[in-house]
Design an enzyme around this catalytic site. Sequence first.
Site, short mmCIF file in Angstrom:
data_model
loop_
_atom_site.label_atom_id
_atom_site.label_comp_id
_atom_site.label_asym_id
_atom_site.label_seq_id
_atom_site.Cartn_x
_atom_site.Cartn_y
_atom_site.Cartn_z
N ASN A 103 0.80 -1.22 0.00
CA ASN A 103 0.00 0.00 0.00
C ASN A 103 0.84 1.28 0.00
O ASN A 103 0.42 2.31 -0.52
CB ASN A 103 -0.95 0.01 1.21
CG ASN A 103 -0.24 -0.27 2.52
OD1 ASN A 103 0.48 -1.26 2.64
ND2 ASN A 103 -0.42 0.59 3.49
N HIS A 104 2.04 1.23 0.57
CA HIS A 104 2.87 2.45 0.63
C HIS A 104 3.67 2.71 -0.65
O HIS A 104 4.41 3.69 -0.71
CB HIS A 104 3.83 2.38 1.82
CG HIS A 104 3.17 2.68 3.13
ND1 HIS A 104 2.63 3.91 3.42
CD2 HIS A 104 2.93 1.91 4.21
CE1 HIS A 104 2.10 3.89 4.64
NE2 HIS A 104 2.27 2.68 5.14
N HIS A 189 0.94 -8.97 0.83
CA HIS A 189 1.04 -7.81 1.71
C HIS A 189 -0.33 -7.58 2.34
O HIS A 189 -1.27 -7.13 1.68
CB HIS A 189 1.48 -6.60 0.87
CG HIS A 189 2.03 -5.49 1.69
ND1 HIS A 189 3.27 -5.54 2.26
CD2 HIS A 189 1.48 -4.31 2.06
CE1 HIS A 189 3.49 -4.42 2.92
NE2 HIS A 189 2.42 -3.67 2.83
N HIS A 214 3.90 -6.81 5.63
CA HIS A 214 3.10 -5.63 6.01
C HIS A 214 3.00 -5.41 7.51
O HIS A 214 3.03 -4.27 7.95
CB HIS A 214 1.68 -5.68 5.42
CG HIS A 214 0.82 -4.51 5.83
ND1 HIS A 214 1.07 -3.22 5.44
CD2 HIS A 214 -0.30 -4.45 6.59
CE1 HIS A 214 0.13 -2.41 5.94
NE2 HIS A 214 -0.70 -3.14 6.65
N HIS A 216 5.13 -6.22 9.85
CA HIS A 216 6.48 -5.97 10.38
C HIS A 216 6.84 -6.88 11.56
O HIS A 216 7.91 -6.73 12.13
CB HIS A 216 6.68 -4.51 10.83
CG HIS A 216 6.50 -3.51 9.72
ND1 HIS A 216 6.83 -2.18 9.87
CD2 HIS A 216 6.05 -3.64 8.46
CE1 HIS A 216 6.56 -1.53 8.74
NE2 HIS A 216 6.08 -2.42 7.87
FE FE2 Z 1 2.22 -2.04 4.05
#
Ligand code: FE2
Length: 297
Positions: A103-104, A189, A214, A216
């Site tokens: 998404n980033h 993700h 995603h 982390h």
């Molecule tokens: Fe992400």
Amino acid sequence: MDDSGGHDVAGQHETEARQVGLGHPPNSDQPRPAGAVRVLMLGDVIGKPGRVALEGPLPELRHARGIDFVTANGETLAGGMGLTASTADALFAAGVDVVTSGNHIWDKREIYATLETEERILRPLNYGNHDVTGRGWGIFHAADGTELAVINLQGRTYMQPIDNPFTDADRLLEEGVEPLPAVRLVDFHCEITSEKNALGVYLDGRVSAVVGTHTHVVTADERILPGGTAYLTDVGMTGPRDSVIGIRSDDAIQKFITQMPKRFNLAEGAGQLSAVLLDIADDGRARRIQRLQIHDD
Ligand code: FE2
């Protein structure tokens, strides 16, 4: 205390605690099955601390472990938000073959043009093709000559309501004019464990690996599913260890306490590399999956 077994329960507990603290089993170096391609998949590489944690060990790791192909998720590589051409180039120079994302990937506009031209950078497939730049999968060659497909998908629960990753994967796997190579790697993700788990099971036997990114935070559920797909819910971040998922801890904690708008700063300090090592036979079935974590100190 158990004296009869010849070992000390307290000592055993200490060993287990240390392993849990590291979040991974010992990084053994088992021989690769004959003919198998050896792949390393890294989760979200976060900012400069992540890049440094990757650049240091990766070249030697590739050599020492005989790794043929490396993917890394780069969506938060550029200062913790997005990806740029130069930060992606740094990963390529360090031995990453394909940069996946999520998404980033859209945070830095300068990457949009690069997504059109640089086939080694992927964005999630299920953003579709309607005025969305870039591509969600590609075919590449590993160092041992193995042809393989890398597919980048993104979940929808608590995320943007993009196209369905399950049915988009079906379309790619079942309806393509040409069948994909047997070795197929999926970076999923995705926010929640159940959606990741469901996609892994759904694609079991049709891809070689489904590895989550995603959140982390590394999970300890790596396994090879009955159909031969290696699965791990989340591979964890490569970034600053003393942090809240890469963010300065005081920033994150203040946000949780006050719920007021808060600018997040990237944490600094010692880094960690989080990855998963896969051996995949030429029929596309995984033979081995192992989490791997390397700390700066
Ligand atoms: Fe992400």
